[in-house]
Structure formats: C-alpha cells, structure tokens
Scaffold this active site. Structure first.
Site, short mmCIF file in Angstrom:
data_model
loop_
_atom_site.label_atom_id
_atom_site.label_comp_id
_atom_site.label_asym_id
_atom_site.label_seq_id
_atom_site.Cartn_x
_atom_site.Cartn_y
_atom_site.Cartn_z
N SER A 9 0.82 -1.21 0.00
CA SER A 9 0.00 0.00 0.00
C SER A 9 0.85 1.26 0.00
O SER A 9 0.52 2.25 0.65
CB SER A 9 -0.95 -0.02 1.20
OG SER A 9 -0.22 -0.18 2.40
N GLY A 10 1.97 1.22 -0.74
CA GLY A 10 2.72 2.45 -1.01
C GLY A 10 2.17 3.10 -2.26
O GLY A 10 1.08 2.76 -2.75
N VAL A 11 2.93 4.05 -2.82
CA VAL A 11 2.44 4.78 -4.00
C VAL A 11 2.18 3.83 -5.17
O VAL A 11 1.20 4.00 -5.91
CB VAL A 11 3.42 5.91 -4.38
CG1 VAL A 11 4.79 5.38 -4.81
CG2 VAL A 11 2.86 6.79 -5.48
N THR A 40 6.90 4.97 1.06
CA THR A 40 6.39 6.16 0.37
C THR A 40 6.23 7.34 1.32
O THR A 40 6.59 8.47 1.01
CB THR A 40 5.04 5.83 -0.30
OG1 THR A 40 5.26 4.79 -1.25
CG2 THR A 40 4.44 7.05 -0.97
N ARG A 41 5.70 7.07 2.50
CA ARG A 41 5.38 8.22 3.36
C ARG A 41 6.62 8.90 3.94
O ARG A 41 6.53 9.94 4.55
CB ARG A 41 4.40 7.83 4.45
CG ARG A 41 4.94 6.97 5.54
CD ARG A 41 3.79 6.61 6.47
NE ARG A 41 4.13 5.53 7.36
CZ ARG A 41 4.08 5.62 8.67
NH1 ARG A 41 3.71 6.72 9.26
NH2 ARG A 41 4.41 4.57 9.40
N GLN A 44 11.04 12.50 0.92
CA GLN A 44 11.20 13.88 1.37
C GLN A 44 11.14 14.88 0.23
O GLN A 44 10.24 15.68 0.10
CB GLN A 44 12.55 14.04 2.08
CG GLN A 44 12.63 13.39 3.43
CD GLN A 44 13.93 13.74 4.15
OE1 GLN A 44 14.80 14.41 3.62
NE2 GLN A 44 14.05 13.30 5.38
N ARG A 276 23.83 11.11 -8.19
CA ARG A 276 24.09 10.47 -6.90
C ARG A 276 25.33 9.58 -6.88
O ARG A 276 26.06 9.55 -5.88
CB ARG A 276 22.88 9.61 -6.50
CG ARG A 276 21.71 10.44 -6.14
CD ARG A 276 20.54 9.59 -5.74
NE ARG A 276 19.46 10.48 -5.35
CZ ARG A 276 18.31 10.10 -4.85
NH1 ARG A 276 18.07 8.82 -4.68
NH2 ARG A 276 17.39 10.97 -4.52
C1 LIG Z 1 13.68 8.37 3.48
C2 LIG Z 1 13.26 8.23 2.03
C3 LIG Z 1 13.14 9.37 1.24
C4 LIG Z 1 12.76 9.27 -0.12
N1 LIG Z 1 12.61 10.41 -0.87
C5 LIG Z 1 12.17 10.31 -2.15
C6 LIG Z 1 11.91 11.48 -2.94
O1 LIG Z 1 12.06 12.60 -2.49
N2 LIG Z 1 11.49 11.31 -4.20
C7 LIG Z 1 11.31 10.06 -4.75
O2 LIG Z 1 10.91 9.98 -5.93
N3 LIG Z 1 11.53 8.95 -4.02
C8 LIG Z 1 11.95 9.04 -2.75
N4 LIG Z 1 12.15 7.92 -2.02
C9 LIG Z 1 11.90 6.63 -2.64
C10 LIG Z 1 10.39 6.35 -2.66
O3 LIG Z 1 9.86 6.59 -1.38
C11 LIG Z 1 10.14 4.90 -3.07
O4 LIG Z 1 10.79 4.62 -4.29
C12 LIG Z 1 8.66 4.64 -3.23
O5 LIG Z 1 7.92 5.17 -2.16
C13 LIG Z 1 8.41 3.16 -3.32
O6 LIG Z 1 7.02 2.95 -3.35
P1 LIG Z 1 6.44 1.51 -3.38
O7 LIG Z 1 4.96 1.62 -3.41
O8 LIG Z 1 7.11 0.71 -4.46
O9 LIG Z 1 6.93 0.83 -2.00
P2 LIG Z 1 6.58 1.18 -0.49
O10 LIG Z 1 6.12 2.56 -0.33
O11 LIG Z 1 7.71 0.70 0.35
O12 LIG Z 1 5.34 0.23 -0.20
C14 LIG Z 1 5.51 -1.17 -0.05
C15 LIG Z 1 4.26 -1.70 0.61
O13 LIG Z 1 4.28 -3.12 0.60
C16 LIG Z 1 3.91 -3.62 1.88
N5 LIG Z 1 4.51 -4.95 2.02
C17 LIG Z 1 5.82 -5.28 1.98
N6 LIG Z 1 5.98 -6.62 2.15
C18 LIG Z 1 4.73 -7.13 2.27
C19 LIG Z 1 4.22 -8.46 2.46
N7 LIG Z 1 5.03 -9.54 2.60
N8 LIG Z 1 2.87 -8.63 2.55
C20 LIG Z 1 2.03 -7.55 2.46
N9 LIG Z 1 2.45 -6.29 2.28
C21 LIG Z 1 3.78 -6.09 2.18
C22 LIG Z 1 4.48 -2.57 2.84
O14 LIG Z 1 3.88 -2.64 4.10
C23 LIG Z 1 4.13 -1.29 2.09
O15 LIG Z 1 2.79 -0.91 2.30
C24 LIG Z 1 12.53 7.99 -0.67
C25 LIG Z 1 12.65 6.85 0.13
C26 LIG Z 1 13.01 6.97 1.48
C27 LIG Z 1 13.12 5.71 2.31
#
Ligand SMILES: Cc1cc2nc3c(=O)[nH]c(=O)nc-3n(C[C@H](O)[C@H](O)[C@H](O)COP(=O)(O)OP(=O)(O)OC[C@H]3O[C@@H](n4cnc5c(N)ncnc54)[C@H](O)[C@@H]3O)c2cc1C
Length: 341
Positions: A9-11, A40-41, A44, A276
């Site tokens: 439930s990330g972006v 995601t949350r 920054q 980077r």
């Molecule tokens: C500190 C920080 C700052 C950042 N700043 C930026 C920025 O400024 N700009 C930018 O573009 N990117 C930034 N990023 C990167 C960006 O946040 C990520 O690339 C992006 O949020 C990833 O989204 P996602 O939905 O793929 O994963 P996530 O947001 O990590 O979501 C993964 C989801 O999967 C769930 N999950 C995991 N394993 C399981 C399982 N086994 N069963 C059920 N659910 C599960 C988790 O609970 C979570 O809800 C930053 C990252 C960090 C850590």
C-alpha cells in the site's frame, strides 16, 4: 475471488489499485502493516516532472540519460518524462497539497532542484514531507472507493501458481493463520529491500518480501542491480538513518571534507548537484583517504531551513545538531550534520 489483488500500500500499490477500480475491477489491497504504512510516506524531496514553463520533457529526458550513464531503458525514461506532469496533476486533483506560491498565473507549484537536474523541477509538499502528503491523499482515495477491499496486517508469504499462472497468494492473516487469497491478477508492489544493507534510510518494512516470494515461485526478476540509495544521511547509530535530502544541496548546501574543503568542486561540472553515484563515490574517496567514517554537509547558508525542511530540522534537533551553526572547525568532532557512508 477478486479481479485484482494488489500486495502493498505504497504509492505503487495504491495507484495500481485505484486504476484497477476505475477500470471496473473488483480490487483487494493486502498490506502487512496499516494502510498508510510504507516507504512512500518517508519520501522527502519530491517528484521530478517537467512542469515549469522553461522546462520540457526533452530536457528532463536528456538530464536523466546523462545521469543514467548508459544504463537507462530509454522507452521507460520517455514514459516517465512525458507522463510526469500529468501524474503530478492527477495527484493534486486527488487532493495532494503540493507547495505553491502566488505567481503570474495565480498559485503556482514551487519547484526545487536536485542532483543531476539542470533546472528546478522537483514538486514537493510540506517542505520536505512530500511522500507523507502523497500517501495521505492516496489512502483517502482508496478509503472513498466502493470497489475496493482493504486487508491490513496481512502478510503475503507465497504466490499460488497453477498451470503456470499466478492465481493469488498464501498470506498470514491478521491473526497469523495461513490463508489462501485468490485473484485473477496479482500485482506485487511490496517495495524495496533496503533492510538487506547494513546502512539504510529505508523503513523497517523494506525487506524485499515481494522479490523473495517471486523468486521462490520461479518468477524471473529483472534489474536487481538497480538499487536506489541516498548519498547523504545523518551519521548516527540509529537505523534507519535520518535522510538528508538531496534538496538540501539543491538549496545550496555543500559537502565538505575534514579540512572544510568543498570537495565536489572539481569532481563534476555540477559540483554538489552531480548525480548520486558521482557524489557518493567522491564522498567514499574522501572517507577512505581521511580514515574518518563520514564527511560533512554544510547547510549554514540555507535561510529559514526549519520552514523549508521541517523533517530534517526535527531529525537534527532530536540529535542535538543545529544546522544553522557557522564557524565550524572542520578537524574537530562534528557539531553540524554528519553524513554517513
Ligand atoms: C527516506 C526516504 C526518502 C525518499 N525520498 C524520495 C523522494 O524525495 N522522491 C522520490 O521519488 N523517491 C523518494 N524515495 C523513494 C520512494 O519513497 C520509493 O521509491 C517509493 O515510495 C516506493 O514505493 P512503493 O509503493 O514501491 O513501495 P513502499 O512505499 O515501500 O510500499 C511497499 C508496501 O508493501 C507492503 N509490504 C511489503 N511486504 C509485504 C508483504 N510480505 N505482505 C504484504 N504487504 C507487504 C508494505 O507494508 C508497504 O505498504 C525515498 C525513500 C526513502 C526511504
């Protein structure tokens, strides 16, 4: 049986789920924590998109290809730069409140500059709390949808594969019982694997679960060598390390070595705003030469840092660091932001 099962439930997960629901699918979002719990949350700095009148997707493409140093999938980059402005507007329409200021045409998005970008094109929210705002808006949209079911505290452990097709997953439900969850289509959006590394800015939930369960089911995983990392974070014992966003350098912050020398000058034409990998390599060289386990990030020139970067300000304050302090004697133990390697 759902049309679409989204893990995470990330972006990525919430956007996919909303798209599926808009296309008329019955959707289940299954996530191991609370709905808003994600990497995601913690994002920054913000979202890069060619929004400014003086910017174009072609310029964004050119910058990205240079920063990618020959490793980019050009079609993917084209999709990113061409669709970026539209996706930012979609998020805003959904309720994400990006930072704005009055301009010639009413309220206009504020744009920041980050490493590798030749112009300011990074949209942000809450100063340096962009991810929290995007996640908040997406969670609210999911909660509003009547085509979606959400299961929080459910942990995906294996894919169900029948006749060479994924038919859903085996999950541990919110009481720890193994349960089959079936769907026509399953999307893995379980985020990254930062916790595999000794030092990371990623939250504890970033344990690469989706990659692991896909590999266990025999799914080919592509591009695993591309791991996103942050060149600068506070050098503390705590893990995850508090991120010092690249946007700090976009606002003028400068990396310095133990002699106070701004070492990125001469390393790259963009100096502290180099891509980077270039910044990280230069810092690693300084660290290895000095024998000190960090370099310094001098942010003393940024005015009203506490307003522009409230998250970073709070992390520094919690560690007893005051990023406004000047007159620092570089060979002494640091009293301003230290950057971990
Ligand atoms: C500190 C920080 C700052 C950042 N700043 C930026 C920025 O400024 N700009 C930018 O573009 N990117 C930034 N990023 C990167 C960006 O946040 C990520 O690339 C992006 O949020 C990833 O989204 P996602 O939905 O793929 O994963 P996530 O947001 O990590 O979501 C993964 C989801 O999967 C769930 N999950 C995991 N394993 C399981 C399982 N086994 N069963 C059920 N659910 C599960 C988790 O609970 C979570 O809800 C930053 C990252 C960090 C850590």
């Amino acid at each position: 049986m759902f049309d679409l099962l989204v893990l995470g439930s990330g972006v990525a997960g919430l956007t996919t789920a909303l798209r599926g629901a808009a296309a008329g699918m019955s959707v289940l979002v299954l996530t191991k924590g609370e709905l808003a719990s994600s990497a995601t949350r913690f994002a920054q700095g913000g979202v890069a998109a060619a929004i400014a009148g003086s910017d174009t997707p072609e310029m964004h493409l050119a910058d990205t290809l240079v920063a990618g140093a020959g490793s980019c999938d050009v079609d993917a980059v084209r999709a990113l730069v061409n669709e970026g402005p539209l996706r930012v507007r979609e998020l805003a329409a959904m309720g994400a409140a990006f930072d704005t200021a009055p301009g010639d045409h009413g309220e206009e998005l504020l744009l920041a500059r980050e490493g590798g970008h030749s112009v300011a094109r990074v949209v942000h929210a809450g100063g340096d709390a962009t991810g929290a705002e995007i996640e908040r808006a997406l969670v609210a949209a999911v909660r509003r949808s009547d085509r979606m079911e959400v299961r929080e505290g459910w942990f995906a452990v294996d894919l169900i594969v029948e006749t060479a097709r994924c038919r859903g997953i085996v999950a541990l439900d919110d009481r720890g019982a193994a349960t089959d969850v079936r769907a026509s289509e399953t999307v893995l959006a379980t985020g990254g694997a930062g916790q595999c590394y000794a030092v990371t800015t990623n939250p504890l939930l970033s344990t690469g679960d989706g990659i692991a369960l896909a590999l266990r089911a025999g799914v080919a995983c592509a591009d695993v060598e591309f791991v996103q990392f942050h060149p600068t974070a506070l050098c503390l014992e705590s893990m995850p390390r508090p991120l010092l966003s690249e946007a700090l350098r976009g606002e003028g912050a400068v990396l310095r070595d133990e002699h106070g020398s701004a070492f990125m000058v001469g390393e790259h034409p963009m100096a502290d705003l180099a891509p980077r990998d270039v910044v990280s390599l230069a810092a690693a060289r300084r660290i290895s030469a000095s024998g000190i386990d960090h370099v310094w990030l001098d942010a003393t020139m940024i005015e009203r840092l506490e307003e522009r970067f409230p998250t970073i300000w709070a992390a520094c304050a919690e560690s007893g660091l005051d990023p406004r302090r000047s007159g620092y004697r570089w060979h002494r133990p640091p009293t301003i932001s230290r950057v971990a390697w």
